[in-house]
Design a protein around this motif. Structure first.
Motif, PDB file in Angstrom:
ATOM      1  N   ILE A   9      45.411  60.165  31.790  1.00 26.22           N
ATOM      2  CA  ILE A   9      45.855  61.439  32.379  1.00 26.22           C
ATOM      3  C   ILE A   9      46.295  61.144  33.802  1.00 26.22           C
ATOM      4  CG2 ILE A   9      45.300  63.834  32.872  1.00 26.22           C
ATOM      5  CD1 ILE A   9      43.163  63.758  30.762  1.00 26.22           C
ATOM      6  N   GLU A  10      47.599  61.156  34.009  1.00 29.99           N
ATOM      7  CA  GLU A  10      48.229  60.789  35.289  1.00 29.99           C
ATOM      8  C   GLU A  10      49.517  61.588  35.435  1.00 29.99           C
ATOM      9  OE1 GLU A  10      49.276  59.932  38.554  1.00 29.99           O
ATOM     10  OE2 GLU A  10      47.655  58.485  38.124  1.00 29.99           O
ATOM     11  N   ASP A  11      49.622  62.379  36.503  1.00 26.40           N
ATOM     12  CA  ASP A  11      50.795  63.243  36.665  1.00 26.40           C
ATOM     13  C   ASP A  11      51.939  62.566  37.394  1.00 26.40           C
ATOM     14  OD1 ASP A  11      49.216  63.313  39.039  1.00 26.40           O
ATOM     15  OD2 ASP A  11      50.318  65.073  39.704  1.00 26.40           O
ATOM     16  N   ASP A  12      51.683  61.427  38.041  1.00 23.76           N
ATOM     17  CA  ASP A  12      52.737  60.701  38.728  1.00 23.76           C
ATOM     18  C   ASP A  12      53.510  59.877  37.698  1.00 23.76           C
ATOM     19  OD1 ASP A  12      53.934  58.265  40.093  1.00 23.76           O
ATOM     20  OD2 ASP A  12      53.255  59.369  41.857  1.00 23.76           O
ATOM     21  N   GLN A  13      54.782  60.223  37.478  1.00 20.33           N
ATOM     22  CA  GLN A  13      55.555  59.594  36.407  1.00 20.33           C
ATOM     23  C   GLN A  13      55.704  58.082  36.575  1.00 20.33           C
ATOM     24  OE1 GLN A  13      56.767  60.877  33.558  1.00 20.33           O
ATOM     25  NE2 GLN A  13      55.959  62.924  33.924  1.00 20.33           N
ATOM     26  N   PRO A  14      56.093  57.577  37.756  1.00 15.99           N
ATOM     27  CA  PRO A  14      56.230  56.115  37.895  1.00 15.99           C
ATOM     28  C   PRO A  14      54.906  55.375  37.656  1.00 15.99           C
ATOM     29  CG  PRO A  14      57.412  57.223  39.657  1.00 15.99           C
ATOM     30  CD  PRO A  14      56.613  58.276  38.955  1.00 15.99           C
ATOM     31  N   ILE A  15      53.804  55.932  38.188  1.00 20.33           N
ATOM     32  CA  ILE A  15      52.508  55.275  37.995  1.00 20.33           C
ATOM     33  C   ILE A  15      52.094  55.343  36.533  1.00 20.33           C
ATOM     34  CG2 ILE A  15      50.047  55.385  38.539  1.00 20.33           C
ATOM     35  CD1 ILE A  15      50.793  56.258  41.349  1.00 20.33           C
ATOM     36  N   GLY A  16      52.265  56.511  35.909  1.00 16.13           N
ATOM     37  CA  GLY A  16      51.900  56.660  34.501  1.00 16.13           C
ATOM     38  C   GLY A  16      52.686  55.722  33.610  1.00 16.13           C
ATOM     39  N   SER A  17      53.978  55.602  33.868  1.00 17.30           N
ATOM     40  CA  SER A  17      54.824  54.711  33.081  1.00 17.30           C
ATOM     41  C   SER A  17      54.407  53.256  33.255  1.00 17.30           C
ATOM     42  CB  SER A  17      56.286  54.900  33.488  1.00 17.30           C
ATOM     43  OG  SER A  17      57.129  54.047  32.750  1.00 17.30           O
ATOM     44  N   MET A  18      54.089  52.878  34.504  1.00 19.91           N
ATOM     45  CA  MET A  18      53.657  51.508  34.775  1.00 19.91           C
ATOM     46  C   MET A  18      52.331  51.216  34.068  1.00 19.91           C
ATOM     47  SD  MET A  18      52.381  49.822  38.365  1.00 19.91           S
ATOM     48  CE  MET A  18      50.950  50.908  38.332  1.00 19.91           C
ATOM     49  N   LEU A  19      51.393  52.160  34.150  1.00 25.55           N
ATOM     50  CA  LEU A  19      50.095  51.965  33.507  1.00 25.55           C
ATOM     51  C   LEU A  19      50.238  51.844  31.994  1.00 25.55           C
ATOM     52  CD1 LEU A  19      47.945  54.497  35.570  1.00 25.55           C
ATOM     53  CD2 LEU A  19      47.578  52.025  35.433  1.00 25.55           C
ATOM     54  N   GLN A  20      51.057  52.689  31.414  1.00 26.74           N
ATOM     55  CA  GLN A  20      51.265  52.628  29.974  1.00 26.74           C
ATOM     56  C   GLN A  20      51.830  51.272  29.569  1.00 26.74           C
ATOM     57  OE1 GLN A  20      54.082  55.473  28.262  1.00 26.74           O
ATOM     58  NE2 GLN A  20      52.777  55.643  26.467  1.00 26.74           N
ATOM     59  N   GLU A  21      52.782  50.771  30.329  1.00 26.07           N
ATOM     60  CA  GLU A  21      53.377  49.473  30.022  1.00 26.07           C
ATOM     61  C   GLU A  21      52.352  48.346  30.135  1.00 26.07           C
ATOM     62  OE1 GLU A  21      57.060  46.590  31.564  1.00 26.07           O
ATOM     63  OE2 GLU A  21      56.856  48.630  32.338  1.00 26.07           O
ATOM     64  N   ILE A  22      51.539  48.384  31.187  1.00 24.67           N
ATOM     65  CA  ILE A  22      50.520  47.352  31.391  1.00 24.67           C
ATOM     66  C   ILE A  22      49.505  47.356  30.256  1.00 24.67           C
ATOM     67  CG2 ILE A  22      48.550  46.683  32.836  1.00 24.67           C
ATOM     68  CD1 ILE A  22      50.197  47.647  35.261  1.00 24.67           C
ATOM     69  N   LEU A  23      49.027  48.543  29.928  1.00 24.86           N
ATOM     70  CA  LEU A  23      47.973  48.657  28.917  1.00 24.86           C
ATOM     71  C   LEU A  23      48.488  48.306  27.524  1.00 24.86           C
ATOM     72  CD1 LEU A  23      46.302  51.943  30.217  1.00 24.86           C
ATOM     73  CD2 LEU A  23      45.428  49.607  30.433  1.00 24.86           C
ATOM     74  N   GLU A  24      49.682  48.787  27.185  1.00 25.81           N
ATOM     75  CA  GLU A  24      50.241  48.453  25.883  1.00 25.81           C
ATOM     76  C   GLU A  24      50.566  46.976  25.796  1.00 25.81           C
ATOM     77  OE1 GLU A  24      52.100  52.783  24.572  1.00 25.81           O
ATOM     78  OE2 GLU A  24      53.454  51.235  25.359  1.00 25.81           O
ATOM     79  N   GLY A  25      50.908  46.367  26.923  1.00 26.45           N
ATOM     80  CA  GLY A  25      51.149  44.930  26.943  1.00 26.45           C
ATOM     81  C   GLY A  25      49.907  44.116  26.631  1.00 26.45           C
ATOM     82  N   GLU A  26      48.730  44.734  26.840  1.00 29.52           N
ATOM     83  CA  GLU A  26      47.459  44.080  26.522  1.00 29.52           C
ATOM     84  C   GLU A  26      46.963  44.434  25.123  1.00 29.52           C
ATOM     85  OE1 GLU A  26      45.519  41.852  28.429  1.00 29.52           O
ATOM     86  OE2 GLU A  26      47.456  41.726  29.452  1.00 29.52           O
ATOM     87  N   GLY A  27      47.756  45.231  24.395  1.00 27.82           N
ATOM     88  CA  GLY A  27      47.398  45.556  23.023  1.00 27.82           C
ATOM     89  C   GLY A  27      46.691  46.882  22.831  1.00 27.82           C
ATOM     90  N   TYR A  28      46.495  47.641  23.909  1.00 27.43           N
ATOM     91  CA  TYR A  28      45.856  48.950  23.774  1.00 27.43           C
ATOM     92  C   TYR A  28      46.867  49.979  23.277  1.00 27.43           C
ATOM     93  CZ  TYR A  28      42.180  46.917  26.698  1.00 27.43           C
ATOM     94  OH  TYR A  28      41.182  46.104  27.189  1.00 27.43           O
ATOM     95  N   HIS A  29      46.379  50.937  22.507  1.00 30.50           N
ATOM     96  CA  HIS A  29      47.199  52.093  22.151  1.00 30.50           C
ATOM     97  C   HIS A  29      46.962  53.141  23.230  1.00 30.50           C
ATOM     98  CE1 HIS A  29      49.346  55.085  19.946  1.00 30.50           C
ATOM     99  NE2 HIS A  29      48.277  55.817  19.727  1.00 30.50           N
ATOM    100  N   VAL A  30      48.028  53.685  23.807  1.00 34.42           N
ATOM    101  CA  VAL A  30      47.905  54.582  24.955  1.00 34.42           C
ATOM    102  C   VAL A  30      48.480  55.953  24.633  1.00 34.42           C
ATOM    103  CG1 VAL A  30      48.493  54.952  27.393  1.00 34.42           C
ATOM    104  CG2 VAL A  30      48.084  52.623  26.545  1.00 34.42           C
ATOM    105  N   LEU A  31      47.681  56.987  24.892  1.00 29.39           N
ATOM    106  CA  LEU A  31      48.147  58.369  24.866  1.00 29.39           C
ATOM    107  C   LEU A  31      48.216  58.831  26.318  1.00 29.39           C
ATOM    108  CD1 LEU A  31      45.908  59.810  22.000  1.00 29.39           C
ATOM    109  CD2 LEU A  31      48.258  58.962  21.830  1.00 29.39           C
TER     110      LEU A  31
END
Length: 223
Positions: A9-31
């Motif tokens: 849960i992150e309202d800052d679009q650039p930060i949220g997008s970066m976090l999603q990319e990092i986490l999915e790159g490690e194999g996590y499924h991200v909502l």
């Protein structure tokens, strides 16, 4: 692992997008949500909540308290720009960890790994399945999709798993599963077939038949 699902849960679009990319790159499924309006809908099959504090509508503390009031006990990591000690202490009283922005992605991943390890234990991914060798459980896709094995199938699966990449003879397996029975029949084939069907091992690549000998649990592809 992976197979874990993280609700971000992150309202800052650039930060949220970066976090999603990092986490999915490690194999996590991200909502990823930008506020807490749909949190009760999305949280049901999540394993970790990463949440900012300063959000539109309900803040991160309020959302976390609402989840606890509704019976959810998943671990919470606060990821926020608020660095004052009062905010940190409140966050740590509601969740497992608190990380201040800006942050090094390596530190975030290390903290996530530790939280998940402490909460759920360690899993090994073998192709399409996840194996919990401590609690003797097998999962498909994620930790919410346990594969139901009978008592004998579970004992057989983990005997093979604990001797992975070694061929176990049929005699060894029979002696382990049925030590007091002297007759050898086709019942082992039935259990092997059932396990393969349940773990979607259609090509016999995880549990390999070694002709003339027995079976081998493979952690790498065989030809």
């Amino acid at each position: 692992m992976n197979g874990f699902t993280i609700l971000l849960i992150e309202d800052d679009q650039p930060i949220g997008s970066m976090l999603q990319e990092i986490l999915e790159g490690e194999g996590y499924h991200v909502l990823w949500l930008t506020d807490g309006q749909r949190v009760l809908e999305e949280i049901k099959y999540c394993d970790l909540l990463i949440i900012d504090i300063m959000l539109p509508g309900e803040n991160g503390y309020e959302i976390s308290e609402k989840l606890k009031e509704n019976g959810y006990s998943l671990p919470i990591l606060f990821l926020t720009a608020r660095s004052d000690i009062e905010s940190k202490l409140k966050g740590l009283s509601l969740g497992e960890d608190y990380l201040v922005k800006p942050f090094d992605p390596r530190e975030l991943l290390a903290r996530i790994h530790l939280i998940l390890k402490n909460k759920y234990g360690l899993f090994t991914q073998i192709r399409n399945i996840f194996v919990d060798g401590v609690h003797y459980k097998v999962f498909k896709r994620n930790i919410h999709s346990e594969i139901k094995l009978t008592a004998t199938e579970r004992k057989l699966f983990f005997y093979l798993y604990e001797n992975q990449n070694r061929t176990l003879t049929r005699e060894q397996i029979y002696d382990y599963l049925w030590p007091l029975e002297y007759s050898k029949n086709s019942v082992l084939n039935v259990h092997i077939k059932s396990i393969r069907e349940k773990i979607s091992d259609e090509d016999n690549n995880i549990i390999q038949t070694v002709h003339g000998e027995g079976y081998r649990f493979n952690t790498h592809n065989h030809v």
